[in-house]
Write a protein that holds these residues in place. Structure first.
Motif, PDB file in Angstrom:
ATOM      1  N   THR A  66     -51.456  39.228 -26.918  1.00 35.94           N
ATOM      2  CA  THR A  66     -52.487  38.980 -27.931  1.00 35.94           C
ATOM      3  C   THR A  66     -52.936  37.518 -27.894  1.00 35.94           C
ATOM      4  OG1 THR A  66     -51.560  40.708 -29.354  1.00 35.94           O
ATOM      5  CG2 THR A  66     -53.045  39.102 -30.390  1.00 35.94           C
ATOM      6  N   LYS A  67     -51.958  36.597 -27.773  1.00 32.35           N
ATOM      7  CA  LYS A  67     -52.282  35.165 -27.699  1.00 32.35           C
ATOM      8  C   LYS A  67     -53.143  34.859 -26.477  1.00 32.35           C
ATOM      9  CE  LYS A  67     -48.127  33.466 -30.060  1.00 32.35           C
ATOM     10  NZ  LYS A  67     -46.847  32.734 -29.870  1.00 32.35           N
ATOM     11  N   LEU A  68     -52.852  35.531 -25.375  1.00 31.54           N
ATOM     12  CA  LEU A  68     -53.567  35.263 -24.121  1.00 31.54           C
ATOM     13  C   LEU A  68     -54.777  36.188 -23.943  1.00 31.54           C
ATOM     14  CD1 LEU A  68     -50.539  34.775 -21.682  1.00 31.54           C
ATOM     15  CD2 LEU A  68     -51.884  33.008 -22.821  1.00 31.54           C
ATOM     16  N   ASN A  69     -55.030  37.029 -24.950  1.00 37.18           N
ATOM     17  CA  ASN A  69     -56.169  37.954 -24.889  1.00 37.18           C
ATOM     18  C   ASN A  69     -56.089  38.865 -23.667  1.00 37.18           C
ATOM     19  OD1 ASN A  69     -58.520  39.070 -25.946  1.00 37.18           O
ATOM     20  ND2 ASN A  69     -59.848  37.723 -24.748  1.00 37.18           N
ATOM     21  N   SER A  70     -54.880  39.302 -23.340  1.00 36.82           N
ATOM     22  CA  SER A  70     -54.651  40.192 -22.202  1.00 36.82           C
ATOM     23  C   SER A  70     -54.586  41.621 -22.732  1.00 36.82           C
ATOM     24  CB  SER A  70     -53.348  39.805 -21.486  1.00 36.82           C
ATOM     25  OG  SER A  70     -53.166  40.588 -20.358  1.00 36.82           O
ATOM     26  N   VAL A  71     -55.707  42.329 -22.645  1.00 35.43           N
ATOM     27  CA  VAL A  71     -55.880  43.597 -23.354  1.00 35.43           C
ATOM     28  C   VAL A  71     -55.022  44.712 -22.771  1.00 35.43           C
ATOM     29  CG1 VAL A  71     -57.570  45.314 -24.071  1.00 35.43           C
ATOM     30  CG2 VAL A  71     -58.203  42.912 -23.956  1.00 35.43           C
ATOM     31  N   ASP A  72     -54.999  44.864 -21.461  1.00 38.35           N
ATOM     32  CA  ASP A  72     -54.269  45.974 -20.838  1.00 38.35           C
ATOM     33  C   ASP A  72     -52.785  45.906 -21.168  1.00 38.35           C
ATOM     34  OD1 ASP A  72     -56.503  47.151 -19.675  1.00 38.35           O
ATOM     35  OD2 ASP A  72     -56.414  45.820 -17.940  1.00 38.35           O
ATOM     36  N   GLU A  73     -52.217  44.702 -21.150  1.00 36.70           N
ATOM     37  CA  GLU A  73     -50.801  44.549 -21.473  1.00 36.70           C
ATOM     38  C   GLU A  73     -50.530  44.865 -22.949  1.00 36.70           C
ATOM     39  OE1 GLU A  73     -52.482  42.581 -19.591  1.00 36.70           O
ATOM     40  OE2 GLU A  73     -51.365  42.270 -17.713  1.00 36.70           O
TER      41      GLU A  73
ATOM     42  N   THR B 268     -57.771  51.612 -32.070  1.00 41.38           N
ATOM     43  CA  THR B 268     -58.783  50.590 -32.371  1.00 41.38           C
ATOM     44  C   THR B 268     -59.026  49.688 -31.162  1.00 41.38           C
ATOM     45  OG1 THR B 268     -58.138  50.588 -34.703  1.00 41.38           O
ATOM     46  CG2 THR B 268     -59.398  48.677 -33.898  1.00 41.38           C
ATOM     47  N   LEU B 269     -57.911  49.226 -30.564  1.00 45.43           N
ATOM     48  CA  LEU B 269     -58.002  48.334 -29.403  1.00 45.43           C
ATOM     49  C   LEU B 269     -58.633  49.050 -28.215  1.00 45.43           C
ATOM     50  CD1 LEU B 269     -57.322  45.550 -28.224  1.00 45.43           C
ATOM     51  CD2 LEU B 269     -55.056  46.435 -27.622  1.00 45.43           C
ATOM     52  N   ASN B 270     -58.224  50.317 -27.988  1.00 45.87           N
ATOM     53  CA  ASN B 270     -58.741  51.070 -26.847  1.00 45.87           C
ATOM     54  C   ASN B 270     -60.244  51.321 -26.985  1.00 45.87           C
ATOM     55  OD1 ASN B 270     -58.137  52.434 -24.338  1.00 45.87           O
ATOM     56  ND2 ASN B 270     -58.544  54.360 -25.411  1.00 45.87           N
ATOM     57  N   ASP B 271     -60.677  51.681 -28.206  1.00 44.52           N
ATOM     58  CA  ASP B 271     -62.113  51.901 -28.437  1.00 44.52           C
ATOM     59  C   ASP B 271     -62.897  50.619 -28.210  1.00 44.52           C
ATOM     60  OD1 ASP B 271     -61.611  54.507 -29.057  1.00 44.52           O
ATOM     61  OD2 ASP B 271     -61.660  54.218 -31.233  1.00 44.52           O
ATOM     62  N   SER B 272     -62.317  49.497 -28.670  1.00 42.41           N
ATOM     63  CA  SER B 272     -62.985  48.196 -28.494  1.00 42.41           C
ATOM     64  C   SER B 272     -63.125  47.851 -27.021  1.00 42.41           C
ATOM     65  CB  SER B 272     -62.192  47.112 -29.220  1.00 42.41           C
ATOM     66  OG  SER B 272     -62.757  45.845 -28.978  1.00 42.41           O
ATOM     67  N   ILE B 273     -62.069  48.131 -26.260  1.00 40.43           N
ATOM     68  CA  ILE B 273     -62.095  47.833 -24.819  1.00 40.43           C
ATOM     69  C   ILE B 273     -63.152  48.677 -24.110  1.00 40.43           C
ATOM     70  CG2 ILE B 273     -60.793  48.052 -22.653  1.00 40.43           C
ATOM     71  CD1 ILE B 273     -58.293  47.411 -24.319  1.00 40.43           C
TER      72      ILE B 273
END
Length: 574
Positions: free
Chosen positions: A267-274, A300-305
Motif C-alpha cells: 500500500t505504501k509503495l502503491n503496488s496494486v497486484d501485491e 473495491t481495489l480490484n474494480d479500481s484497478i
C-alpha cells in the motif's frame, strides 16, 4: 606544403554550404535537445511512479526522435530504449498485450544480440508469464539470457525461468535451476547477498512447495533478513507473501501477520497486484471477524484497478491515433517545404559551382608555382654540387704545379745529401696528402647502385691502427627510393663529420648507426674523443653541415661535453 586541389575543392564546397547546413543542424540540435529533455523528465516521473505522465513524455520524445531519424539512424537506440520503458509502464497498468506490441516495435530500432534485445525478450517473457503463457515466457527468458554477457545480469532471466516453473508446479526443475545459480563458485565471489535474495527466496519457496518445509522456511527467512538489512522494501513484499503462504496451513496467526506486512508495504509503495495477493491470503485464512472487511477491500481495489487499466488502454490507443494524424500532417508540410528548398538550392548551387571552379584554378596555379620553385631549388643544389666538383679538379691541377716545382728542386739539388732527400720526400708526401684529401672531399659521389660501397670506402679511409670506424645498419636503408641530392648531402655531411673528428676529437672509436622510419632517415654519430663545450663548438665544418641539412628540411642536433665525446643526430626526410 600545399594540399591537393581536391582537398580545397571539398573545403570550399563546405564553406559555401555551411550557412544552410548550420541552419539545418541547429534545428536538428534543438529538436534533439527537446527530445532528450522529455526523455529525462519521463525517466524521473517513472522513478516517482507517475506512470501516466511518464508515458506521455516518453511518447512525445519518441516522436521527436523518429523525426530526426528520417535523415539517419543516429537516434535509433533512444527510440528502442523509450519503447521498452513504455512497455514497462503498460505492464504496470496490466496492459500485457499492448506491452508486447510496443516492445516488439522496439526490435526494429536496436542491434541484434545486444543488451537491448535482452531487455526486450525479458519484457516479452514477463508479459507471457502474466498472461499464463508459461512455455512462451520460458522461451523469451532463454533468449534474453543468451544476449546477456555479464554473468551477474544473466541470473535475472534464468531466475525468472525458475519462477515460471514454480507457477507451473514444476518444482524439481525450479530447484535444479536455482541451485545451479547459488552453487556457481564464480558468482559466489562477485554477487552480494542482497543480489541473491530473490534466488534464495524462490528456492526456499520451491522447497516448501516440494514438501521440504524446514529447508524452505530457512531459506525464505534468510532472504527476508538480507532484504531487511539492505532496506530492499519492495522485494520484502515477496518474502512476506511466500511466508504467509507457508504458514497458511501451519499457523494462521503467523500467516496473517506476514500477509498484513505484505499488504501494508504494498500500500505504501502503491503496488496494486501485491496488495490483491495479500488480501487473497487474508480472505482464504477466513477469520470471520475480519473476512468481510478484507473481501470488501479486495473487490473495491480490484474494480479500481480494472477501471484504471481500461482507461490507460483507451488513453494509449487515443495517443497512437492522434500521433498518426499529426505525423501525416507533418509529412505533408515537410514535402511542401522540401520542394521550395529544392528550387532555392538549385540557384545557390549553380553560383557555388562557378566560384569553386575559379578558386580551383587559383589553387592549381599556386601549386604549379610552388612545384617549379622546388624544382629550381633542386637544380640550384645540383649546380652547387657540380661547382664543387670543378673546384676539386682545379685545386688538383694547381697542386700539380707544386709537384712540378718539387721535381725541379730535385733536379737542381744534389740528392746524395741526406737532408735534401728528406726535404724532398717530405714535400712530396705533403703534396700527395693534400691532393688526395682535397680530391676525396670534393670529387663526384656515386649515387647509383654502388652508393653503399662508395660511402663505406669513404668512411674506411679514416680507419687507422689507432682509430676504429664502425658503421651499422647501412644496408637496412632502401637507398633506391632516396633521391640523388639527399644521397649527396648524406655523404658530404658524414665526410665533414669525419674531417672534424680527425682534426679535433682525438677519438679512437667512432660509431655511425643508420635507422629508418616511415618518414625519415636517421643517422646517429658517436665518438669517444675529447669533446668540447657546446657553446664553443667550431662552426666551420659544422655550419656547412647545418646548411646542407636545413636545405633538405632536415635537422641536426649536436651533443658534446669536455672529455665526454661528441654525438650528433641527423634526420633527413625521405
Amino acid at each position: 606544403m600545399l594540399r591537393s586541389p581536391f582537398f580545397y575543392f571539398i573545403l570550399v564546397l563546405f564553406l559555401f554550404s555551411c550557412e544552410e547546413k548550420k541552419t539545418i543542424n541547429t534545428n536538428k540540435e534543438s529538436v534533439r535537445k527537446e527530445a532528450l529533455s522529455l526523455r529525462n523528465k519521463a525517466i524521473e516521473n517513472y522513478d516517482k511512479q507517475n506512470f501516466n505522465t511518464a508515458f506521455d513524455e516518453f511518447y512525445k520524445s519518441k516522436q521527436l526522435y523518429e523525426n530526426l531519424r528520417e535523415s539517419g539512424k543516429k537516434d535509433s537506440a533512444n527510440i528502442g530504449y523509450i519503447l521498452t520503458q513504455m512497455a514497462a509502464i503498460q505492464q504496470v497498468n496490466g496492459d500485457y498485450y499492448g506491452s508486447k506490441e510496443t516492445v516488439t516495435e522496439a526490435l526494429l530500432y536496436v542491434k541484434k544480440n545486444s543488451v537491448y534485445t535482452a531487455e526486450i525478450n525479458n519484457r516479452l517473457g514477463i508479459a507471457d508469464k502474466e498472461l499464463s503463457l508459461y512455455d512462451d515466457a520460458i522461451l523469451y527468458y532463454k533468449e534474453a539470457a543468451k544476449d546477456i554477457i555479464d554473468p551477474v545480469q544473466k541470473q535475472i532471466p534464468i531466475s525468472n525461468i525458475a519462477a515460471v516453473y514454480i507457477q507451473q508446479k514444476k518444482y524439481d526443475k525450479a530447484i535444479t535451476l536455482l541451485e545451479s545459480l547459488l552453487n556457481n563458485k564464480f558468482l559466489k565471489n562477485i554477487v552480494k547477498p542482497i543480489d541473491n535474495a530473490t534466488i534464495v527466496d524462490n528456492l526456499g519457496y520451491a522447497y516448501f512447495k516440494n514438501g521440504m518445509d524446514d529447508k524452505g522456511l530457512f531459506l525464505m527467512n534468510k532472504a527476508l533478513q538480507a532484504r531487511n538489512e539492505f532496506k530492499d522494501v519492495y522485494k520484502s513484499i515477496e518474502s512476506y507473501l511466500h511466508l504467509a503462504d507457508y504458514y497458511a496451513k501451519k499457523d494462521i496467526h503467523k500467516s496473517n501477520q506476514n500477509a498484513l506486512l505484505a499488504y501494508n508495504t504494498a500500500t505504501k509503495l502503491n503496488s496494486v497486484d501485491e496488495r490483491l495477493e495479500a488480501l487473497q491470503i487474508l480472505i482464504s485464512n477466513d477469520h470471520s471477524s475480519q473476512n468481510s472487511k478484507y473481501v470488501q477491500r479486495y473487490f473495491t481495489l480490484n474494480d479500481s484497478i480494472i477501471k484504471v487499466r481500461n482507461n490507460f488502454k483507451n488513453k494509449f490507443a487515443k495517443i497512437k491515433y492522434d500521433a498518426k494524424i499529426e505525423k501525416d500532417e507533418n509529412a505533408k508540410l515537410r514535402l511542401e517545404k522540401a520542394e521550395n528548398l529544392l528550387s532555392l538550392q538549385k540557384a545557390t548551387y549553380l553560383r557555388i559551382v562557378f566560384i569553386i571552379v575559379f578558386i580551383f584554378l587559383v589553387i592549381l596555379i599556386a601549386i604549379l608555382i610552388r612545384y617549379y620553385k622546388n624544382k629550381n631549388r633542386a637544380i640550384e643544389f645540383k649546380t652547387s654540387y657540380n661547382t664543387e666538383t670543378r673546384i676539386a679538379k682545379k685545386i688538383h691541377d694547381e697542386l700539380a704545379n707544386d709537384v712540378f716545382h718539387v721535381i725541379a728542386f730535385a733536379e737542381s739539388q744534389s740528392l746524395s745529401a741526406e737532408s735534401t732527400k728528406e726535404n724532398l720526400l717530405q714535400k712530396l708526401d705533403d703534396i700527395y696528402g693534400r691532393v688526395r684529401g682535397i680530391s676525396r672531399e670534393n670529387n663526384r659521389i656515386d649515387t647509383g647502385k654502388d652508393f653503399i660501397k662508395s660511402l663505406k670506402d669513404m668512411l674506411s679511409t679514416y680507419n687507422t691502427s689507432e682509430r676504429n670506424i664502425m658503421v651499422t645498419n647501412l644496408e637496412s636503408i632502401n637507398w633506391e627510393i632516396i633521391d640523388d641530392i639527399k644521397k649527396i648531402t648524406i655523404s658530404r655531411v658524414l665526410q665533414e663529420l669525419m674531417v672534424n673528428m680527425k682534426k679535433h676529437s682525438q677519438a679512437n672509436l667512432v660509431v655511425i648507426k643508420f635507422e629508418s622510419d616511415q618518414k625519415s632517415i636517421i643517422i646517429n654519430y658517436t665518438d669517444n674523443g675529447k669533446g668540447a663545450e657546446k657553446s664553443k663548438i667550431a662552426k666551420n665544418g659544422l655550419q656547412n653541415m647545418e646548411n646542407r641539412i636545413q636545405a633538405l628540411k632536415g635537422t641536426i642536433d649536436f651533443e658534446t661535453e669536455l672529455d665526454k665525446g661528441f654525438r650528433a643526430k641527423i634526420a633527413i626526410p625521405k
